[in-house]
Design a protein around this motif. Sequence first.
Motif, PDB file in Angstrom:
ATOM      1  N   ILE A   1       0.846  -1.202   0.000  1.00 57.54           N
ATOM      2  CA  ILE A   1       0.000   0.000   0.000  1.00 57.54           C
ATOM      3  C   ILE A   1       0.879   1.250   0.000  1.00 57.54           C
ATOM      4  O   ILE A   1       0.603   2.221  -0.724  1.00 57.54           O
ATOM      5  CB  ILE A   1      -0.962  -0.009   1.205  1.00 57.54           C
ATOM      6  CG1 ILE A   1      -2.015  -1.101   0.997  1.00 57.54           C
ATOM      7  CG2 ILE A   1      -1.619   1.343   1.391  1.00 57.54           C
ATOM      8  CD1 ILE A   1      -2.882  -1.352   2.211  1.00 57.54           C
ATOM      9  N   SER A   2       1.952   1.218   0.773  1.00 59.18           N
ATOM     10  CA  SER A   2       2.855   2.376   0.825  1.00 59.18           C
ATOM     11  C   SER A   2       3.522   2.621  -0.523  1.00 59.18           C
ATOM     12  O   SER A   2       3.623   3.772  -0.971  1.00 59.18           O
ATOM     13  CB  SER A   2       3.928   2.162   1.896  1.00 59.18           C
ATOM     14  OG  SER A   2       3.342   2.014   3.151  1.00 59.18           O
ATOM     15  N   LEU A   3       3.991   1.565  -1.169  1.00 58.42           N
ATOM     16  CA  LEU A   3       4.615   1.726  -2.485  1.00 58.42           C
ATOM     17  C   LEU A   3       3.623   2.231  -3.521  1.00 58.42           C
ATOM     18  O   LEU A   3       3.962   3.077  -4.355  1.00 58.42           O
ATOM     19  CB  LEU A   3       5.228   0.400  -2.941  1.00 58.42           C
ATOM     20  CG  LEU A   3       6.508  -0.022  -2.252  1.00 58.42           C
ATOM     21  CD1 LEU A   3       6.901  -1.435  -2.681  1.00 58.42           C
ATOM     22  CD2 LEU A   3       7.621   0.954  -2.567  1.00 58.42           C
TER      23      LEU A   3
ATOM     24  N   GLY B   1       2.755  10.699  -9.525  1.00 57.77           N
ATOM     25  CA  GLY B   1       2.103  10.736 -10.833  1.00 57.77           C
ATOM     26  C   GLY B   1       2.182   9.456 -11.634  1.00 57.77           C
ATOM     27  O   GLY B   1       1.807   9.437 -12.803  1.00 57.77           O
ATOM     28  N   GLU B   2       2.668   8.388 -11.047  1.00 61.69           N
ATOM     29  CA  GLU B   2       2.756   7.098 -11.747  1.00 61.69           C
ATOM     30  C   GLU B   2       1.451   6.343 -11.609  1.00 61.69           C
ATOM     31  O   GLU B   2       0.710   6.513 -10.653  1.00 61.69           O
ATOM     32  CB  GLU B   2       3.906   6.260 -11.179  1.00 61.69           C
ATOM     33  CG  GLU B   2       5.261   6.911 -11.303  1.00 61.69           C
ATOM     34  CD  GLU B   2       5.715   7.086 -12.736  1.00 61.69           C
ATOM     35  OE1 GLU B   2       5.368   6.237 -13.579  1.00 61.69           O
ATOM     36  OE2 GLU B   2       6.402   8.084 -13.006  1.00 61.69           O
ATOM     37  N   ASN B   3       1.176   5.476 -12.565  1.00 57.27           N
ATOM     38  CA  ASN B   3      -0.046   4.678 -12.555  1.00 57.27           C
ATOM     39  C   ASN B   3       0.327   3.210 -12.345  1.00 57.27           C
ATOM     40  O   ASN B   3       0.411   2.442 -13.290  1.00 57.27           O
ATOM     41  CB  ASN B   3      -0.806   4.868 -13.866  1.00 57.27           C
ATOM     42  CG  ASN B   3      -2.179   4.255 -13.806  1.00 57.27           C
ATOM     43  OD1 ASN B   3      -2.638   3.835 -12.759  1.00 57.27           O
ATOM     44  ND2 ASN B   3      -2.832   4.183 -14.940  1.00 57.27           N
ATOM     45  N   TRP B   4       0.589   2.849 -11.112  1.00 57.70           N
ATOM     46  CA  TRP B   4       0.994   1.485 -10.769  1.00 57.70           C
ATOM     47  C   TRP B   4      -0.169   0.718 -10.157  1.00 57.70           C
ATOM     48  O   TRP B   4      -0.040   0.078  -9.127  1.00 57.70           O
ATOM     49  CB  TRP B   4       2.163   1.506  -9.803  1.00 57.70           C
ATOM     50  CG  TRP B   4       3.456   1.939 -10.394  1.00 57.70           C
ATOM     51  CD1 TRP B   4       3.676   2.402 -11.665  1.00 57.70           C
ATOM     52  CD2 TRP B   4       4.725   1.957  -9.743  1.00 57.70           C
ATOM     53  NE1 TRP B   4       4.993   2.709 -11.835  1.00 57.70           N
ATOM     54  CE2 TRP B   4       5.664   2.443 -10.672  1.00 57.70           C
ATOM     55  CE3 TRP B   4       5.149   1.624  -8.479  1.00 57.70           C
ATOM     56  CZ2 TRP B   4       7.009   2.586 -10.365  1.00 57.70           C
ATOM     57  CZ3 TRP B   4       6.487   1.773  -8.177  1.00 57.70           C
ATOM     58  CH2 TRP B   4       7.405   2.233  -9.105  1.00 57.70           C
ATOM     59  N   PHE B   5      -1.297   0.722 -10.821  1.00 53.83           N
ATOM     60  CA  PHE B   5      -2.482   0.028 -10.321  1.00 53.83           C
ATOM     61  C   PHE B   5      -2.254  -1.475 -10.199  1.00 53.83           C
ATOM     62  O   PHE B   5      -2.901  -2.147  -9.426  1.00 53.83           O
ATOM     63  CB  PHE B   5      -3.677   0.286 -11.247  1.00 53.83           C
ATOM     64  CG  PHE B   5      -3.508  -0.287 -12.612  1.00 53.83           C
ATOM     65  CD1 PHE B   5      -3.924  -1.576 -12.890  1.00 53.83           C
ATOM     66  CD2 PHE B   5      -2.910   0.454 -13.615  1.00 53.83           C
ATOM     67  CE1 PHE B   5      -3.757  -2.111 -14.146  1.00 53.83           C
ATOM     68  CE2 PHE B   5      -2.738  -0.076 -14.872  1.00 53.83           C
ATOM     69  CZ  PHE B   5      -3.161  -1.362 -15.147  1.00 53.83           C
TER      70      PHE B   5
ATOM     71  N   MET C   1      -0.414  -3.717  -6.389  1.00 51.79           N
ATOM     72  CA  MET C   1      -1.042  -4.401  -5.243  1.00 51.79           C
ATOM     73  C   MET C   1      -1.478  -5.828  -5.577  1.00 51.79           C
ATOM     74  O   MET C   1      -1.211  -6.737  -4.779  1.00 51.79           O
ATOM     75  CB  MET C   1      -2.223  -3.600  -4.701  1.00 51.79           C
ATOM     76  CG  MET C   1      -1.861  -2.616  -3.610  1.00 51.79           C
ATOM     77  SD  MET C   1      -0.815  -3.241  -2.293  1.00 51.79           S
ATOM     78  CE  MET C   1      -1.871  -4.354  -1.445  1.00 51.79           C
ATOM     79  N   PRO C   2      -2.125  -6.079  -6.726  1.00 48.29           N
ATOM     80  CA  PRO C   2      -2.467  -7.480  -7.022  1.00 48.29           C
ATOM     81  C   PRO C   2      -1.241  -8.384  -7.116  1.00 48.29           C
ATOM     82  O   PRO C   2      -1.269  -9.527  -6.645  1.00 48.29           O
ATOM     83  CB  PRO C   2      -3.203  -7.400  -8.363  1.00 48.29           C
ATOM     84  CG  PRO C   2      -3.741  -6.021  -8.421  1.00 48.29           C
ATOM     85  CD  PRO C   2      -2.746  -5.168  -7.694  1.00 48.29           C
ATOM     86  N   VAL C   3      -0.151  -7.882  -7.687  1.00 49.52           N
ATOM     87  CA  VAL C   3       1.074  -8.681  -7.781  1.00 49.52           C
ATOM     88  C   VAL C   3       1.625  -8.976  -6.393  1.00 49.52           C
ATOM     89  O   VAL C   3       2.009 -10.115  -6.077  1.00 49.52           O
ATOM     90  CB  VAL C   3       2.124  -7.960  -8.662  1.00 49.52           C
ATOM     91  CG1 VAL C   3       3.474  -8.645  -8.571  1.00 49.52           C
ATOM     92  CG2 VAL C   3       1.645  -7.885 -10.098  1.00 49.52           C
ATOM     93  N   ILE C   4       1.651  -7.970  -5.535  1.00 49.97           N
ATOM     94  CA  ILE C   4       2.165  -8.154  -4.174  1.00 49.97           C
ATOM     95  C   ILE C   4       1.287  -9.123  -3.386  1.00 49.97           C
ATOM     96  O   ILE C   4       1.788 -10.026  -2.714  1.00 49.97           O
ATOM     97  CB  ILE C   4       2.294  -6.801  -3.451  1.00 49.97           C
ATOM     98  CG1 ILE C   4       3.447  -6.012  -4.064  1.00 49.97           C
ATOM     99  CG2 ILE C   4       2.487  -6.972  -1.960  1.00 49.97           C
ATOM    100  CD1 ILE C   4       3.588  -4.612  -3.539  1.00 49.97           C
TER     101      ILE C   4
END
Length: 82
Positions: A30-32, A40-44, A47-50
């Motif tokens: 969640i922190s990452l 401004g990054e879109n790393w949606f 979380m599913p990968v983690i």
Amino acid sequence: MTRARRFGHFWWDFIVGDDWVVAVGVVLGISLTWLAADHGENWFWLMPVIVLSLLAASLRRATARGSDGSPVQCSEGQEVTG
């Protein structure tokens, strides 16, 4: 035990539970994700990968030992290693 202490104990058991490694991993994920979004990054997808990685690691650890913490034995009597 006071109400506040019982309430805190409930949430600790609910969130951390038996596997504190998963709880720490989720907090880090969640922190990452928040940090990436804040820049401004879109790393949606992070979380599913983690979560899937933590689930796989947790299942591997749980199945590598018995319910009493002892190593699981094969049908031939050999220990199962992780």
